[in-house]
Enzyme design. Structure first.
Site, PDB file in Angstrom:
ATOM      1  N   CYS A 150       0.843  -1.196   0.000  1.00  0.00           N
ATOM      2  CA  CYS A 150       0.000   0.000   0.000  1.00  0.00           C
ATOM      3  C   CYS A 150       0.878   1.246   0.000  1.00  0.00           C
ATOM      4  O   CYS A 150       1.589   1.507   0.985  1.00  0.00           O
ATOM      5  CB  CYS A 150      -0.915   0.011   1.225  1.00  0.00           C
ATOM      6  SG  CYS A 150      -1.918   1.506   1.367  1.00  0.00           S
ATOM      7  N   PRO A 151       0.859   2.041  -1.066  1.00  0.00           N
ATOM      8  CA  PRO A 151       1.683   3.264  -1.077  1.00  0.00           C
ATOM      9  C   PRO A 151       1.214   4.307  -0.077  1.00  0.00           C
ATOM     10  O   PRO A 151       2.015   5.123   0.381  1.00  0.00           O
ATOM     11  CB  PRO A 151       1.537   3.761  -2.519  1.00  0.00           C
ATOM     12  CG  PRO A 151       0.254   3.180  -3.010  1.00  0.00           C
ATOM     13  CD  PRO A 151       0.117   1.854  -2.325  1.00  0.00           C
TER      14      PRO A 151
END
Length: 326
Positions: A141-142
């Site tokens: 997840c950025p």
């Protein structure tokens, strides 16, 4: 010398140093803090003192939970497999067969990661961004700048849950204040309008994410395993996302505190065990090199380009792990 921050085996604090991830995570924290400041200012300036105190307290409490969950999801080890991980008794043969099938160090084999140069448990997958094998890897997840795995999946879900609540709360408050401003021939500030648009955007995004994560909660199977058709749920006693001693709903599910599993299922959930702690009373034993179970520094392996040498080193390491697991 061990790095202070990073995702390597010897890093003292877990933090993914991916540039894009750091930017997205910083942007997320800034937007939540900005929304708290803007909405709190609108509440205090437009509502009666008693109502303003109640709404400001509740709104900032939800925002604080969202920020705390985000930071814990970002700064927590997602379940990276340690260098000295050993296979469970039932997986020793699986590891032996995996090494036997590895005719080339470039060939992918289940049970052994040539990039980490270590044992890979059944439900672990290698994350290219963090550079580590992570147990029950769901995705990277950025927005949290981290891989989402067995150790921080709870924090990730709490982050998107409290962010959704924050968006709904902000829209409700701004809608009420907007109607009041229309009656008084006033207008909302530009910052309030910006927060309202962000609340709509991120509210839709987080609601979709929660719906997508429902299968993980109900089946104990991560997204990657589900896509690969590897339905490897190992524990029916606990919820592997939130931990605890049972699958029932508990208060700790809603608090950003660490996930714990009972000893009876801990190793099964993680898919590996750690070697017994050596006797620390003897300084001689402590300083003596471990000749029986050699695990080479992976940096030394990069000094050779011979596939046969790499494969032989992997076989020696895997054999020692198999012997210790018996």
């Amino acid at each position: 010398m061990s790095p202070v921050c990073g995702t390597s085996h010897n890093a003292r604090c877990w933090l993914c140093t991916d540039t894009c991830g750091l930017f997205c995570a910083s942007l997320t924290i800034s937007l939540i803090a900005y929304s708290q400041w803007t909405v709190t200012g609108a509440i205090v300036g437009k509502m009666e003192s008693r109502q303003a105190a109640v709404h400001a307290t509740l709104f900032n409490a939800v925002g604080l939970l969202a920020l705390t969950s985000h930071l814990r999801a970002m700064l927590s080890d997602p379940g990276a497999v340690p260098k000295n991980a050993e296979p469970l008794a039932g997986d020793a043969q699986r590891l032996k067969e995996a090494i036997a099938q590895g005719a080339s160090h470039r060939k992918r084999t289940k049970g052994w990661c040539h990039r980490c140069v270590s044992y890979k448990p059944p439900r672990a997958h290698h994350c290219n961004v963090t550079g580590r094998c992570v147990v029950k890897l769901d995705h990277y997840c950025p927005w949290t700048n981290n891989a989402i795995g067995v150790r921080n999946h709870k924090f990730f879900l709490l982050f998107i849950w409290y962010t959704l609540l924050l968006c709904v709360y902000a829209l409700a408050v701004l809608a009420r204040l907007g109607l009041s401003s229309l009656r008084d021939d006033e207008t909302l500030t530009v910052s309030a309008l910006v927060v309202g648009m962000c609340a709509v955007l991120f509210g839709l995004f987080t609601s979709c994410m929660l719906c997508d994560q429902w299968t993980v909660l109900s089946t104990n199977i991560a997204k990657i395993d589900r896509l690969k058709g590897e339905a490897l749920s190992v524990s029916s006693e606990v919820n592997e996302v939130f931990g605890g001693r049972s699958r029932g709903l508990h208060l700790h599910w809603f608090l950003p505190i660490a996930v714990h599993f009972p000893k009876s299922v801990h190793d099964d959930v993680m898919g590996f065990k750690l070697p017994a702690t050596p006797d620390q009373s003897s300084e001689e034993t402590k300083n003596e090199p471990d000749l029986e179970n050699p695990i080479d520094d992976p940096r030394d392996r990069l000094l050779t380009d011979e596939p046969s040498v790499l494969l032989q080193d992997d076989e020696n390491t895997a054999t020692s792990l198999i012997n210790r697991s018996r």
